[in-house]
Structures are given as structure tokens and as C-alpha cells.
Design an enzyme around this catalytic site. Structure first.
Site, short mmCIF file in Angstrom:
data_model
loop_
_atom_site.label_atom_id
_atom_site.label_comp_id
_atom_site.label_asym_id
_atom_site.label_seq_id
_atom_site.Cartn_x
_atom_site.Cartn_y
_atom_site.Cartn_z
CB CYS A 184 20.71 24.49 24.92
SG CYS A 184 20.48 22.77 24.44
CB CYS B 230 17.03 25.15 24.11
SG CYS B 230 16.49 23.44 23.80
CE LYS C 81 10.13 23.64 19.66
NZ LYS C 81 11.29 22.80 19.96
CB CYS D 197 21.37 19.63 19.72
SG CYS D 197 20.37 19.20 21.16
CD GLU E 101 11.24 18.38 18.55
OE1 GLU E 101 11.43 19.47 18.00
OE2 GLU E 101 12.11 17.79 19.23
CB SER F 147 13.91 15.87 17.08
OG SER F 147 15.22 16.36 17.22
#
Length: 573
Positions: free
Chosen positions: A58, A131, A133, A203, A452, A477
Site C-alpha cells: 500500500c 493504507c 488510516k 487493497c 476489524e 474491514s
């Protein structure tokens, strides 16, 4: 909407506090040692805040992307000043104690951006994020500081390829469940694991990273088009340069972040999230961004956005396609164009200098694309999630609606006091069709960190267990799938009634009436919290400061007001 103030003269730059006057000779001496000269002291100093790390695809390419950002800053007449902040990758920490650090990292990232920029009195900011956050954290920092700045998302990963199909990390988590059920052997699991992530990028579905990247474009704090370009695409460096130039131009015009982060723009973002079938984590993050900007925006506003915008994007986890397919189809601009034409969003300024509607009008739709529909034939006739209430969740819970057509579920509770205990039960086949899995003491304070539950939901799907529901005071998630309700508030650790549930209690969840209730008499019960070692360090500090999930799980002293329930929901408590 091009009503920006005129360019800021050098003497009015924030950085003049450290670069001008005899009393600042020592500061200039340090800056000269770092490579700056007299001409640089007359230019805007732009913080290039990077979330680069070699631990995850990421963010692993963001170091190289920063050089293109710096080039754009220099071309526009600014001076790039580099900082790096932390990141915690959900994909690696998922299902482990490390996942407790994920949401906590959002606050640490926002704090560190603020400290670096304010500590050196820099004039503007560009944040390079990857990623999950890191994306809302950057917006929270800009909203908090209210100085010129923009955000560049590093882009989605390309799909992996296995058995003739495109796959993502979602398929790996589901393969873990299939492996636990005995329907996939070690070699098969390794093949999926090895194929899913082919290189750099976050992702690939409309999971949390891509959801929030779209949200920031709709909010106007990321230049339209920049976030859509995949991580390894040949156009990404040019977009990075453009974002560097934008950061300088915003600074020269004195266009601060709260010009773009407004009640209207956050509502636009929430509506785009719903239309795209995005992650329920967006509720938590949009409420947090609003709190940092001092904007009255809560979970009910997110629910209203979902009632406004049915899902028109056929994206994973509930649909067929991945984020790079969205990019090829026409990208976020096309989604915004659909929303604009349907009258579902309002026009707002954006950091590009053009209005949101001007950007939407520039959308180019690929002929015969099947990723983005219009509102006459939506993927789902409702939005991607709903906020529900009841005697289990007096302050609300968020239920995911994409990927299934279940409108009501009733069944006996199977209660677990940790994610690990529930996952172990799933993997040994102890969960039956019709059960309502309850995972508690995983909220912001109780975790601490609000983990998550993707490992659990994916394992259920991988094992072929379909007819179950799952509720938790933790999160889900963006890749989670199924009839799941998270963010239950108040959480168990704060005395919420979810702590009073017992195995066998009948729980009913009704989407149409927005209710989550049990017929059990909870008034005569007392909670029995599990014995855990007390958190230490940053985990203890977070647990002491964090607000409810219904308030965005923020740690600032002025969280948003308590949940505003609609009148017809009050009796549900």
C-alpha cells in the site's frame, strides 16, 4: 467558485516567523545547512508529508512518488520540506493483537502531521497516503490546522490472477476459511496467497482505502482524477507533480483547508461512499474529519446520505469489479457526474481551483463499461449501509447492506468476548446456520483500538456458512461481506448493553425499521468483563481519551455532540 484571495506576499507567509528578521538568524542557519538559500526564504515552504514504508504494498512506492511531488512543488515556486510519519497496515495486522494499533494510528498520524507543520511554521502541506488510516488522518490534520494543503492517494494495487480470475486480498481471507473447513489444502492456500498481491498499491476493491480516496475527491481536498490512477500506472508520476503544484498554488492564494472541508462537501463525500458501495469505516472517518473541522455532522447524516444514494457501482466486496476497473470505466469523475445529474450532491470548491461540478463535467465514460451504472438501474435500490438502533445499541450501530439482500434476521446469540475466541469457534465448525455472532469488548476503549473483524467474516464465507449475522462493538474491514453490524454504541467497555447479552438470547435485526433488539430482559443483568492485562503506553492513553464510535472515535477534547437519534428511533432504546 474561483474566488480565492490574491497571492500571499513573502512577508505574510507563515514561515516568515522562522525565516525573516535578525532574531531568526539561528533558524536560517539551520535551514541553510539543510540546503536552503536566500531565495528559498522568500518562497512558500511546503511540507511534503509521506507515509512511506517498506512493510506493505500500500505504501512501499510512496518514497519514489514523493520525488515527483517535490518536482511539482519546485516548478510552482515552492520549497519542499520532507517529513515522514507512521503507518499500520491492516492487511498484515488483521486478526492479530497488532490490529489494535490500526485505528489508534489514525490519531497518531494526524497528531504527527500537525506537530511537524506547526513546529516549523510551514506554509502549506501535501500529504501522500496509502493504507487505510493514513487517508482520513491526513484530512483530519488539514481540517484541524486549517492551512493550505491537499492529499494525494498512492493508488490502488492491480489485481492478482489465479485460476483464470482476477483476485484481491479478499480472496485470501476467504481462502483461510476454506482451508480451515478442509476444502482447500496447504498448496491451494499458498497459490492464492502468492497470487493476490502482484505489486505496489492499496487493497484493490472498494475497501476502506479506495472508499476514502473517493471520499476525499468528492470532498474537494484531493484534486479530481489524481487518486483514481493506480499505483503502478504510467500516469501516476504526472499526477504527483500536479498535486505538488496544487499545494503551492493553494498556499500562494491563502486557500485554507476549511474552505474545502465543509458540511456540504462532507455530505457529498458520504453520498459518494454510498453510491460506490463503500466501506462502513467511512462513517467513522467522516464523522472524525467533521469533528476536527468543528462541523456538526454525525452518523445520522451518514444514514441520510445512504437514503439519498442507492449503490450504482458494481465493486467488490459486494460486486464484481475492482478499483482499477472503476478507473478504466471513467473513475470518480464519472460517479460524481452521475450524482450531479441526479441532483444528489451540491457544487462545492475543490483544491484544483475548479468547482466539483466543473470537474464532474470533465468525466469521460468508456463505451460499454459495466462498472458504473446510472440511477435508473442501480446495483442496489438502497445505499451501502444504514444506522440502526435498539436496546442493544442505544447510540447506534452501522449495518453493511452491500453484497446481500437480507432485510431481516433473527436468531440466537453466540457471545464472544474477543475476536480470537469467535474466530476459533468458526474454524472448528462451532457456528451454526441461523446464529447471531456477538463479538464484544473490541470497541475503541475496550480493545483498545476497535479492531476489524474481516478474519471472522471471511472465514465464514470461506467455509460456506451463509445464514448467519454478526454484531460487534468493533469494526469491519471494507472487504467484509455478509449481514454484519459494527460500531455498536455504547461499547461493552463503556457499559453498553451489548455487555449484558448471553448465549441463546434471541436477537432481531430489521433493516426497514432500523432496529437491533433482543427480547431478553437486560435490566436484571450485570456485566462480567473478561480479565485482561491493563493496556500500557499509547494504548492506555488512547483508551483514556477516545470517544464513542458514534462520535468518530476521536481523541480531541471537543468530540462531536452525542448522537442525535431521529424521534422515531428513541423508543428503540
Amino acid at each position: 467558485m474561483n474566488d480565492d484571495p490574491p497571492s500571499t506576499p513573502p512577508s505574510r507567509l507563515r514561515s516568515a516567523a522562522v525565516t525573516r528578521g535578525a532574531n531568526r538568524a539561528a533558524a536560517r542557519s539551520y535551514l541553510r545547512a539543510a540546503g536552503l538559500d536566500d531565495q528559498d526564504f522568500e518562497r512558500p515552504l511546503i511540507a511534503v508529508v509521506n507515509t512511506w514504508s517498506s512493510v506493505t504494498p500500500c505504501n512501499m512506492h510512496l518514497g519514489g512518488l514523493a520525488e515527483h511531488v517535490r518536482r511539482g512543488v519546485r516548478e510552482a515556486g515552492g520549497v519542499p520540506i520532507d517529513f515522514n510519519t507512521i503507518m499500520v497496515t491492516d492487511g498484515i495486522s488483521m486478526g492479530t493483537p497488532g490490529m489494535k494499533a490500526s485505528l489508534i494510528s489514525r490519531e497518531t498520524i494526524a497528531d504527527s502531521i500537525e506537530l511537524a507543520v506547526q513546529g516549523h511554521q510551514l506554509d502549506g502541506v501535501i500529504c501522500i497516503v496509502g493504507c487505510d488510516k493514513t487517508i482520513p488522518a491526513a484530512a483530519m490534520a488539514l481540517a484541524r490546522m486549517d492551512i493550505p494543503g491537499c492529499i494525494l492517494y498512492g493508488g490502488t494495487i492491480m489485481p492478482g490472477r489465479h485460476a483464470g480470475k482476477d483476485i484481491s486480498i479478499q480472496e485470501v481471507f476467504e481462502a483461510i476459511g476454506a482451508h480451515g473447513a478442509g476444502s482447500l489444502d496447504d498448496a491451494g492456500l499458498r497459490q492464492v496467497e502468492s497470487a493476490a498481491c502482484p505489486g505496489a498499491g492499496a487493497c484493490g476493491g472498494q475497501f476502506t482505502a479506495n472508499t476514502m480516496a473517493m471520499a476525499l475527491t468528492a470532498m474537494g481536498i484531493s484534486p479530481a482524477g489524481a487518486n483514481d490512477v493506480p499505483a503502478v500506472h504510467a500516469d501516476k508520476p504526472a499526477e504527483a507533480e500536479r498535486c505538488g503544484r496544487v499545494a503551492v498554488e493553494l498556499t500562494q492564494r491563502g486557500s485554507n483547508a476549511r474552505r474545502f472541508i465543509t458540511a456540504d462537501s462532507i455530505r457529498n463525500a458520504a453520498i459518494a461512499v454510498s453510491a460506490s458501495g463503500g466501506s462502513t469505516n467511512a462513517v467513522l472517518h467522516l464523522v472524525a474529519i467533521a469533528a476536527e473541522a468543528g462541523i456538526d455532522f454525525g452518523v445520522e447524516d451518514c444514514n441520510a446520505a445512504c437514503e439519498t444514494a442507492p449503490v450504482i457501482c458494481d465493486l467488490k466486496p459486494g460486486g464484481q469489479f475492482l478499483a482499477h476497473h472503476l478507473f478504466q470505466a471513467g473513475g470518480t469523475r464519472l460517479v460524481l457526474q452521475r450524482l450531479m445529474q441526479a441532483g444528489k450532491i451540491v457544487d462545492t470548491p475543490t483544491v484544483s481551483g475548479r468547482s466539483l461540478f466543473d470537474e464532474a463535467r470533465e468525466a469521460t465514460e468508456t463505451p460499454n463499461q459495466n462498472v458504473i451504472r446510472d440511477f435508473t438501474a442501480p446495483v442496489m435500490p438502497r445505499g451501502s449501509y444504514a444506522v440502526i438502533y435498539g436496546n442493544i445499541a442505544p447510540d447506534g450501530a452501522v449495518i453493511k447492506l452491500v453484497g446481500h439482500d437480507t432485510a431481516r434476521f433473527e436468531g440466537p446469540a453466540r457471545v464472544f468476548d474477543s475476536e480470537e475466541a469467535s474466530f476459533e469457534a468458526v474454524q472448528r465448525g462451532a457456528i451454526s446456520e441461523g446464529d447471531v455472532i456477538v463479538i464484544r469488548y473490541e470497541g475503541p476503549r475496550g480493545g483498545p483500538g476497535m479492531r476489524e473483524m474481516l478474519q471472522v467474516t471471511a472465514a465464514l464465507k470461506g467455509r460456506g456458512v451463509q445464514n448467519v449475522a454478526l454484531i460487534t462493538d468493533g469494526r469491519f474491514s471494507g472487504a467484509s461481506y455478509g449481514f454484519v453490524a459494527g460500531h455498536v454504541s455504547p461499547e461493552a467497555a463503556a457499559g453498553g448493553p451489548i455487555a449484558l447479552l448471553r448465549d441463546g438470547d434471541i436477537i432481531a435485526i430489521d433493516v426497514a425499521t432500523r432496529r437491533i433488539e433482543t427480547r431478553a430482559d437486560l435490566s436484571s443483568r450485570t456485566a462480567s468483563p473478561p480479565h485482561r492485562e491493563a493496556p500500557t503506553g499509547v494504548f492506555a492513553k488512547y483508551a483514556a481519551l477516545v470517544s464513542s464510535a458514534s462520535q468518530g472515535a476521536v481523541t480531541i477534547p471537543n468530540p462531536p455532540p452525542a448522537q442525535r437519534r431521529p424521534d422515531n428511533m428513541r423508543e428503540a432504546s
